[in-house]
Motif scaffolding. Structure first.
Motif, PDB file in Angstrom:
ATOM      1  N   TRP A   1      -2.269   6.229  -4.306  1.00  0.00           N
ATOM      2  CA  TRP A   1      -2.062   4.869  -4.803  1.00  0.00           C
ATOM      3  C   TRP A   1      -2.376   3.845  -3.717  1.00  0.00           C
ATOM      4  O   TRP A   1      -3.044   2.828  -3.974  1.00  0.00           O
ATOM      5  N   LYS A   2      -1.914   4.093  -2.501  1.00  0.00           N
ATOM      6  CA  LYS A   2      -2.194   3.175  -1.394  1.00  0.00           C
ATOM      7  C   LYS A   2      -3.690   3.111  -1.109  1.00  0.00           C
ATOM      8  O   LYS A   2      -4.230   2.036  -0.808  1.00  0.00           O
ATOM      9  N   LEU A   3      -4.367   4.243  -1.194  1.00  0.00           N
ATOM     10  CA  LEU A   3      -5.823   4.254  -1.037  1.00  0.00           C
ATOM     11  C   LEU A   3      -6.464   3.370  -2.097  1.00  0.00           C
ATOM     12  O   LEU A   3      -7.378   2.588  -1.810  1.00  0.00           O
ATOM     13  N   GLY A   4      -5.982   3.478  -3.340  1.00  0.00           N
ATOM     14  CA  GLY A   4      -6.506   2.648  -4.414  1.00  0.00           C
ATOM     15  C   GLY A   4      -6.274   1.163  -4.174  1.00  0.00           C
ATOM     16  O   GLY A   4      -7.150   0.334  -4.444  1.00  0.00           O
ATOM     17  N   LEU A   5      -5.109   0.810  -3.657  1.00  0.00           N
ATOM     18  CA  LEU A   5      -4.815  -0.592  -3.360  1.00  0.00           C
ATOM     19  C   LEU A   5      -5.770  -1.145  -2.308  1.00  0.00           C
ATOM     20  O   LEU A   5      -6.245  -2.286  -2.410  1.00  0.00           O
ATOM     21  N   ILE A   6      -6.052  -0.341  -1.286  1.00  0.00           N
ATOM     22  CA  ILE A   6      -6.970  -0.770  -0.236  1.00  0.00           C
ATOM     23  C   ILE A   6      -8.372  -0.968  -0.803  1.00  0.00           C
ATOM     24  O   ILE A   6      -9.023  -1.991  -0.558  1.00  0.00           O
ATOM     25  N   VAL A   7      -8.834   0.008  -1.579  1.00  0.00           N
ATOM     26  CA  VAL A   7     -10.176  -0.071  -2.158  1.00  0.00           C
ATOM     27  C   VAL A   7     -10.285  -1.277  -3.096  1.00  0.00           C
ATOM     28  O   VAL A   7     -11.283  -2.006  -3.085  1.00  0.00           O
ATOM     29  N   SER A   8      -9.252  -1.498  -3.900  1.00  0.00           N
ATOM     30  CA  SER A   8      -9.258  -2.635  -4.824  1.00  0.00           C
ATOM     31  C   SER A   8      -9.390  -3.952  -4.072  1.00  0.00           C
ATOM     32  O   SER A   8     -10.166  -4.839  -4.454  1.00  0.00           O
ATOM     33  N   GLU A   9      -8.644  -4.088  -2.984  1.00  0.00           N
ATOM     34  CA  GLU A   9      -8.699  -5.322  -2.191  1.00  0.00           C
ATOM     35  C   GLU A   9     -10.074  -5.508  -1.554  1.00  0.00           C
ATOM     36  O   GLU A   9     -10.625  -6.626  -1.539  1.00  0.00           O
TER      37      GLU A   9
END
Length: 228
Positions: free
Chosen positions: A117-125
């Motif tokens: 999930w944290k990886l996804g948040l970084i990629v989204s940003e």
């Protein structure tokens, strides 16, 4: 007088996150329904088309939010599939409207739910930053790569554009840095004539290493079967 305090079960501490996600989904659904109803009632073709465009935009926004759900913390998550779904939703919501051509590639990789999930948040940003700030002289192109190198994960977001000014450490970049730190990694930023590149690197946990080892064995067996 005796007071009895009832403590609700929340072993993983995710209750507030789940409530926030639930509330955002409800608000988006309500907004979509309201605008859709207005579009159906209006007799103006121009107004109807504009309102339906808003419905499409809100629906795509809801898809991005849905793709950023937190997976089960107690289980490993297929990070490649998670990022692919997120990438596709962001591409429809932001990149396609700007005619940015996207390329996605990912190795087989399983991560703990919260870390995925944290990886996804970084990629989204990072993808959002490209859509908001990059300026393209040639055909716009963006690449998202997820690589497994030994016991380290390398995730790269790169584009062939240029920013109107040097990248500054704003709130978004600060959040990305903190998320990367929580993964035990860091983000390296590079700026060159051919575009910008963000590289996130972080180590696998012991459980993720075991899963990676099992994946490698499976791939080796498949290769041997194909050769034979």
């Amino acid at each position: 007088m005796t007071r009895q305090v009832v403590q609700l079960p929340n072993p993983d501490g995710s209750l507030l996150i789940r409530e926030l996600n639930h509330r955002i989904r409800n608000e988006l659904t309500c907004a979509i329904s309201t605008v859709s109803a207005k579009a159906m009632k209006t007799e103006s073709v121009v107004v109807k088309a504009a309102l339906l465009d808003v419905v499409d935009l809100l629906t795509q926004c809801a898809d991005v939010h849905g793709a950023l759900h937190m997976p089960n913390r107690q289980r490993l998550t297929d990070a490649a599939k998670y990022l692919e779904r997120l990438y596709v939703s962001i591409a429809k919501y932001r990149l396609e409207r700007l005619a940015i051509r996207g390329l996605f590639s990912a190795d087989d990789l399983w991560l703990e739910g919260e870390r995925c999930w944290k990886l996804g948040l970084i990629v989204s940003e990072l993808l959002t930053n490209v859509a908001r700030h990059a300026q393209f002289d040639a055909e716009p192109e963006l690449r998202l790569e997820l690589l497994l190198v030994g016991n380290f994960v390398k995730c790269r977001v790169a584009d062939n554009g240029s920013a109107p000014e040097p990248i500054r450490r704003g709130e978004g970049i600060a959040i990305i840095a903190e998320l990367a730190c929580s993964l035990g990694g860091r983000v390296h930023t590079s700026c060159a004539a051919e575009g910008h590149s963000f590289l996130l690197t972080f180590p696998l946990t012991e459980g993720e290493q075991r899963a990676a080892g099992a994946t490698r064995l499976t791939l080796l067996k498949r290769r041997k079967m194909r050769r034979s």
